[in-house]
Design a protein around this motif. Structure first.
Motif, PDB file in Angstrom:
ATOM      1  N   SER A  79      34.916  70.224   8.920  1.00 47.67           N
ATOM      2  CA  SER A  79      33.725  70.431   7.973  1.00 47.67           C
ATOM      3  C   SER A  79      34.144  71.156   6.724  1.00 47.67           C
ATOM      4  CB  SER A  79      32.705  71.668   8.772  1.00 47.67           C
ATOM      5  OG  SER A  79      33.063  73.010   8.680  1.00 47.67           O
ATOM      6  N   GLU A  80      33.427  70.723   5.576  1.00 46.04           N
ATOM      7  CA  GLU A  80      33.630  71.302   4.241  1.00 46.04           C
ATOM      8  C   GLU A  80      33.565  72.704   4.353  1.00 46.04           C
ATOM      9  OE1 GLU A  80      34.594  69.503   1.770  1.00 46.04           O
ATOM     10  OE2 GLU A  80      34.326  67.862   3.230  1.00 46.04           O
ATOM     11  N   GLU A  81      32.879  73.556   4.926  1.00 44.01           N
ATOM     12  CA  GLU A  81      32.732  74.983   4.923  1.00 44.01           C
ATOM     13  C   GLU A  81      34.218  75.565   5.714  1.00 44.01           C
ATOM     14  OE1 GLU A  81      30.255  78.647   6.954  1.00 44.01           O
ATOM     15  OE2 GLU A  81      29.765  76.466   7.438  1.00 44.01           O
ATOM     16  N   THR A  82      34.615  74.826   6.676  1.00 41.60           N
ATOM     17  CA  THR A  82      35.836  75.282   7.120  1.00 41.60           C
ATOM     18  C   THR A  82      36.972  74.798   6.506  1.00 41.60           C
ATOM     19  OG1 THR A  82      35.043  74.931   9.493  1.00 41.60           O
ATOM     20  CG2 THR A  82      37.313  75.134   9.325  1.00 41.60           C
ATOM     21  N   LYS A  83      36.874  73.814   5.680  1.00 40.47           N
ATOM     22  CA  LYS A  83      38.037  73.535   4.713  1.00 40.47           C
ATOM     23  C   LYS A  83      37.948  74.531   3.480  1.00 40.47           C
ATOM     24  CE  LYS A  83      37.765  68.502   5.096  1.00 40.47           C
ATOM     25  NZ  LYS A  83      37.329  67.221   4.406  1.00 40.47           N
ATOM     26  N   ALA A  84      36.889  74.910   3.010  1.00 38.46           N
ATOM     27  CA  ALA A  84      36.900  76.017   2.054  1.00 38.46           C
ATOM     28  C   ALA A  84      37.260  77.115   2.284  1.00 38.46           C
ATOM     29  CB  ALA A  84      35.463  76.125   1.616  1.00 38.46           C
ATOM     30  N   LYS A  85      37.342  77.554   3.789  1.00 46.31           N
ATOM     31  CA  LYS A  85      37.704  78.859   4.124  1.00 46.31           C
ATOM     32  C   LYS A  85      38.958  79.017   4.401  1.00 46.31           C
ATOM     33  CE  LYS A  85      33.485  80.430   6.693  1.00 46.31           C
ATOM     34  NZ  LYS A  85      32.833  80.679   7.873  1.00 46.31           N
ATOM     35  N   TRP A  86      39.772  77.705   4.786  1.00 46.04           N
ATOM     36  CA  TRP A  86      41.073  77.718   4.979  1.00 46.04           C
ATOM     37  C   TRP A  86      41.767  77.643   3.689  1.00 46.04           C
ATOM     38  CZ3 TRP A  86      41.732  72.960   8.984  1.00 46.04           C
ATOM     39  CH2 TRP A  86      41.215  73.369  10.238  1.00 46.04           C
ATOM     40  N   GLY A  87      41.294  76.840   2.799  1.00 44.54           N
ATOM     41  CA  GLY A  87      41.653  77.103   1.283  1.00 44.54           C
ATOM     42  C   GLY A  87      41.665  78.300   0.585  1.00 44.54           C
ATOM     43  N   LYS A  88      40.661  79.100   1.012  1.00 47.19           N
ATOM     44  CA  LYS A  88      40.626  80.634   0.575  1.00 47.19           C
ATOM     45  C   LYS A  88      41.851  81.180   1.239  1.00 47.19           C
ATOM     46  CE  LYS A  88      38.556  82.783  -2.354  1.00 47.19           C
ATOM     47  NZ  LYS A  88      38.567  82.561  -4.021  1.00 47.19           N
ATOM     48  N   MET A  89      41.945  81.061   2.240  1.00 42.25           N
ATOM     49  CA  MET A  89      43.018  81.728   3.248  1.00 42.25           C
ATOM     50  C   MET A  89      44.475  81.444   2.743  1.00 42.25           C
ATOM     51  SD  MET A  89      43.372  82.142   7.420  1.00 42.25           S
ATOM     52  CE  MET A  89      42.978  80.421   7.845  1.00 42.25           C
ATOM     53  N   ILE A  90      44.730  80.278   2.243  1.00 42.99           N
ATOM     54  CA  ILE A  90      45.777  79.810   1.907  1.00 42.99           C
ATOM     55  C   ILE A  90      46.107  80.228   0.732  1.00 42.99           C
ATOM     56  CG2 ILE A  90      47.334  77.768   1.113  1.00 42.99           C
ATOM     57  CD1 ILE A  90      46.042  76.123   3.240  1.00 42.99           C
ATOM     58  N   GLU A  91      45.323  80.180  -0.293  1.00 42.35           N
ATOM     59  CA  GLU A  91      45.164  80.846  -1.803  1.00 42.35           C
ATOM     60  C   GLU A  91      45.492  82.074  -1.539  1.00 42.35           C
ATOM     61  OE1 GLU A  91      42.699  80.316  -5.709  1.00 42.35           O
ATOM     62  OE2 GLU A  91      41.652  80.718  -3.876  1.00 42.35           O
ATOM     63  N   ASN A  92      44.747  83.125  -0.932  1.00 44.00           N
ATOM     64  CA  ASN A  92      44.706  84.502  -0.737  1.00 44.00           C
ATOM     65  C   ASN A  92      46.308  84.716  -0.267  1.00 44.00           C
ATOM     66  OD1 ASN A  92      43.764  87.124  -0.683  1.00 44.00           O
ATOM     67  ND2 ASN A  92      44.075  86.813   1.500  1.00 44.00           N
ATOM     68  N   TYR A  93      46.797  84.010   0.650  1.00 42.45           N
ATOM     69  CA  TYR A  93      48.362  84.521   1.146  1.00 42.45           C
ATOM     70  C   TYR A  93      49.267  84.144  -0.004  1.00 42.45           C
ATOM     71  CZ  TYR A  93      52.780  84.071   2.910  1.00 42.45           C
ATOM     72  OH  TYR A  93      53.949  84.123   3.226  1.00 42.45           O
ATOM     73  N   LEU A  94      49.177  82.906  -0.667  1.00 40.81           N
ATOM     74  CA  LEU A  94      50.116  82.680  -1.721  1.00 40.81           C
ATOM     75  C   LEU A  94      50.082  83.545  -2.873  1.00 40.81           C
ATOM     76  CD1 LEU A  94      49.676  78.643  -2.126  1.00 40.81           C
ATOM     77  CD2 LEU A  94      51.555  80.073  -0.891  1.00 40.81           C
TER      78      LEU A  94
END
Length: 204
Positions: free
Chosen positions: A85-100
């Motif tokens: 889902s787009e919502e989950t994609k956005a959360k994963w993206g935020k998680m990756i961005e936060n880590y980097l």
């Protein structure tokens, strides 16, 4: 690099705090089904510590594997799977961005691209994203055993051109079946561990 011991030490979900590790970290990013778990298992010399799945998009966490009590392999969530889902994609993206953005011990980011295909729009976004966080991505061109040897250089050129990669960007063709490319990745990691410099981190 000789693998002596490995363990899955920390699993971070969307709401988890990132661990404050004392040893260097190297991260692995790539779209779903690119062979990320297979690569990590091959590097750790384990058959199934990093879970491979017949269903792409299943990795929903950031997994920290402690290797030889001296370095962490960080498995980032796969991106770009259509049924997510787009919502989950956005959360994963935020998680990756936060880590980097926040990882203090991160020294290098390996970006996995399927050597058989032109990099996708999501691959290009991830490449640019990694650059924006101050790292020069090291490209691992996976599924090398699926193409003829005569096609390899042509496909590497296509990957670099599509990503608009810097001229000196490292591209390592890799096969989880034959383990070709593994020693080259080990050499990169060994160089970093020996000199203690921030491999892949831009100055400034």
């Amino acid at each position: 690099m000789v693998i002596k011991n490995v363990c899955l030490e920390t699993v971070c979900g969307i709401t988890s705090r990132l661990p404050e590790n004392q040893h260097p970290e190297v991260a692995f990013a790539g779209k779903s089904n690119v062979g990320k778990s297979s690569l990590i298992n091959a590097l750790m010399n384990r058959k199934a510590l990093a879970r491979t799945s017949a269903q792409p998009g299943k990795t929903q966490t950031i997994n920290f594997y402690h290797v030889n009590d001296e370095i962490y392999f960080v498995d980032l969530p796969g991106y770009g799977y259509a049924k997510t889902s787009e919502e989950t994609k956005a959360k994963w993206g935020k998680m990756i961005e936060n880590y980097l953005h926040k990882a203090k011990q991160l020294r290098a980011v390996f970006l996995l691209i399927d050597i058989r295909h032109e990099p996708s729009g999501n691959d290009r976004i991830m490449y640019d994203w990694i650059l924006q966080q101050g790292y020069d991505p090291i490209i691992i061109a996976t599924k090398l055993d699926k193409i003829n040897r005569s096609q390899v250089q042509k496909q590497i050129k296509l990957i670099k051109e599509t990503l608009k990669a810097k001229k000196d960007t490292v591209v390592i063709p890799f096969s989880s079946e034959t383990k070709q490319g593994r020693e080259e990745i080990y050499r990169i990691l060994d160089t970093f561990l020996e000199d203690g410099n921030a491999l892949g981190q831009e100055e400034g």
